[in-house]
Structure formats: C-alpha cells, structure tokens
Design a protein around this motif. Structure first.
Motif, PDB file in Angstrom:
ATOM      1  N   CYS A 175      54.225  54.809  55.133  1.00  0.00           N
ATOM      2  CA  CYS A 175      53.685  54.317  56.410  1.00  0.00           C
ATOM      3  C   CYS A 175      52.707  53.179  56.188  1.00  0.00           C
ATOM      4  N   LYS A 176      51.902  53.277  55.152  1.00  0.00           N
ATOM      5  CA  LYS A 176      50.944  52.215  54.839  1.00  0.00           C
ATOM      6  C   LYS A 176      51.673  50.914  54.534  1.00  0.00           C
ATOM      7  N   LYS A 177      52.755  50.999  53.746  1.00  0.00           N
ATOM      8  CA  LYS A 177      53.522  49.790  53.431  1.00  0.00           C
ATOM      9  C   LYS A 177      54.128  49.175  54.690  1.00  0.00           C
ATOM     10  N   ILE A 178      54.645  50.013  55.569  1.00  0.00           N
ATOM     11  CA  ILE A 178      55.237  49.528  56.812  1.00  0.00           C
ATOM     12  C   ILE A 178      54.177  48.846  57.674  1.00  0.00           C
ATOM     13  N   VAL A 179      53.011  49.466  57.779  1.00  0.00           N
ATOM     14  CA  VAL A 179      51.921  48.891  58.573  1.00  0.00           C
ATOM     15  C   VAL A 179      51.438  47.582  57.955  1.00  0.00           C
ATOM     16  N   ASP A 180      51.316  47.535  56.619  1.00  0.00           N
ATOM     17  CA  ASP A 180      50.889  46.304  55.955  1.00  0.00           C
ATOM     18  C   ASP A 180      51.871  45.161  56.225  1.00  0.00           C
ATOM     19  N   ARG A 181      53.166  45.453  56.158  1.00  0.00           N
ATOM     20  CA  ARG A 181      54.177  44.424  56.447  1.00  0.00           C
ATOM     21  C   ARG A 181      54.085  43.970  57.900  1.00  0.00           C
ATOM     22  N   TYR A 182      53.878  44.916  58.783  1.00  0.00           N
ATOM     23  CA  TYR A 182      53.740  44.594  60.204  1.00  0.00           C
ATOM     24  C   TYR A 182      52.549  43.664  60.425  1.00  0.00           C
ATOM     25  N   GLU A 183      51.425  43.990  59.794  1.00  0.00           N
ATOM     26  CA  GLU A 183      50.229  43.162  59.965  1.00  0.00           C
ATOM     27  C   GLU A 183      50.420  41.769  59.378  1.00  0.00           C
TER      28      GLU A 183
END
Length: 188
Positions: A175-183
């Motif tokens: 989830c952290k990786k997904i959020v980082d990519r989103y940001e």
C-alpha cells in the motif's frame, strides 16, 4: 467474564447503532480497546457486518475528532506549536501528509487519536484527510475483524498469528508503494 457477557448483550440489544458507536467512542478516548470493540462487533453481528459497523464507526470517530480539533482548538494550538521546538515536526507532517497518514492508519495498533489530532493541527485539507482515512481504515478493520473471527485459533496456533502479522506488514508495504506512486504522479 461477567463484564464481557454484559458488553456482548448490550451490543446485541442495542444493534448496529451501538456497534458503530463503540469505535466512535474509542476515537475520543484512546485508552478504550478498539480491537476489543471490533472483536465484539464481529462476534455479535458476524464477520461482514461486524467489520462494516466497526469501519463506519472508526471513520466517523476519527473524522469528528479531526474536525473538532481543527475548528475548535486547531488555530490556538497551531500558533503555540509554531513558537515551540515542534515546528519542524508539524512541517514534516504537512509535506508528507497523505502517504504518512495512510500508512499510519493502516496499522492496526497505531493510536488514531494521535493521528487525527496531528493531522488537524497540521492544517491538513479535509478532502486529503478523508481520502487517506477511509481506505486505510478499511484495511485496518479487515485485519482486526480477521483477528476477531479467529481469536481462539490465534491463541492455540501462534504460528498462524505470526504468518498473519507478516501478511499485514507486507500488505502495508505494498500500500505504501502504491500511495508513493500516486503522490509522485500527482505532484507533477
């Protein structure tokens, strides 16, 4: 055991509103055991509805706390923090607000009171707060609901508990990786 039986009967008789109210109450009184309330909700209402009621209550409670601190105390406390040694911490929360908030809310035993309060004091945008809160609490509540359904088996089979904790950690990292990519995508 009498206290547990009383609480189970109270929630059962009060229905979904009580099941939703208990996590709301926990948001304001952090010493109350959220995991206990989720276990009770799952025990009384079954896995799906216990999970849904716990999630709704936890989201409402965290959001209400955020709004209250932001509207009532936020301005006064923020000015005091700006003058103190914690100004740097407040600035860090502002810069990394979405991903940090999302990840912290995903972990089952992170104090929501602290996260909601800090978010309010950092003057976080309400939309960003809700965007992080709702899906992160969804993830956290599924973890706690799973524990609630399997309380006895967790105690009897500790290896199952260890595997479950590892899965939660891996899921949170994903989830952290997904959020980082989103940001990164939305900063441009």
């Amino acid at each position: 055991m009498e206290y547990t039986d009383f609480l189970l009967k109270f929630v059962e008789q009060g229905g979904p509103l009580v099941g939703i109210f208990l996590p709301i109450l926990e948001a304001f009184i952090p010493i109350l055991p959220l995991v206990g309330f989720v276990i009770i909700n799952v025990g009384v209402f079954g896995f799906f509805w216990g999970y849904i009621y716990s999630w709704i209550g936890s989201c409402i409670g965290s959001f209400l706390l955020f709004l209250i601190i932001k509207k009532v105390e936020g301005k006064r406390l923020e000015s005091k923090i700006k003058e103190s040694k914690y100004k740097g911490t407040l600035d860090k929360i502002r810069r990394k607000n979405f991903s940090v908030l999302f990840i912290l809310y995903c972990f089952p035993f992170t104090p929501s009171f602290l996260i909601s309060g800090t978010s309010a004091l950092s003057n976080m945008n309400t939309k960003k707060f809700l965007t992080a809160l709702i899906p992160a609490k969804l993830i956290m509540m599924i973890s706690l609901s799973f524990i609630g359904v399997n309380v006895k088996s967790f105690l009897k089979n500790p290896m199952k508990s260890i595997i479950f904790v590892v899965i939660i950690i891996l899921f949170n990292l994903l989830c952290k990786k997904i959020v980082d990519r989103y940001e990164k995508k939305h900063r441009k």
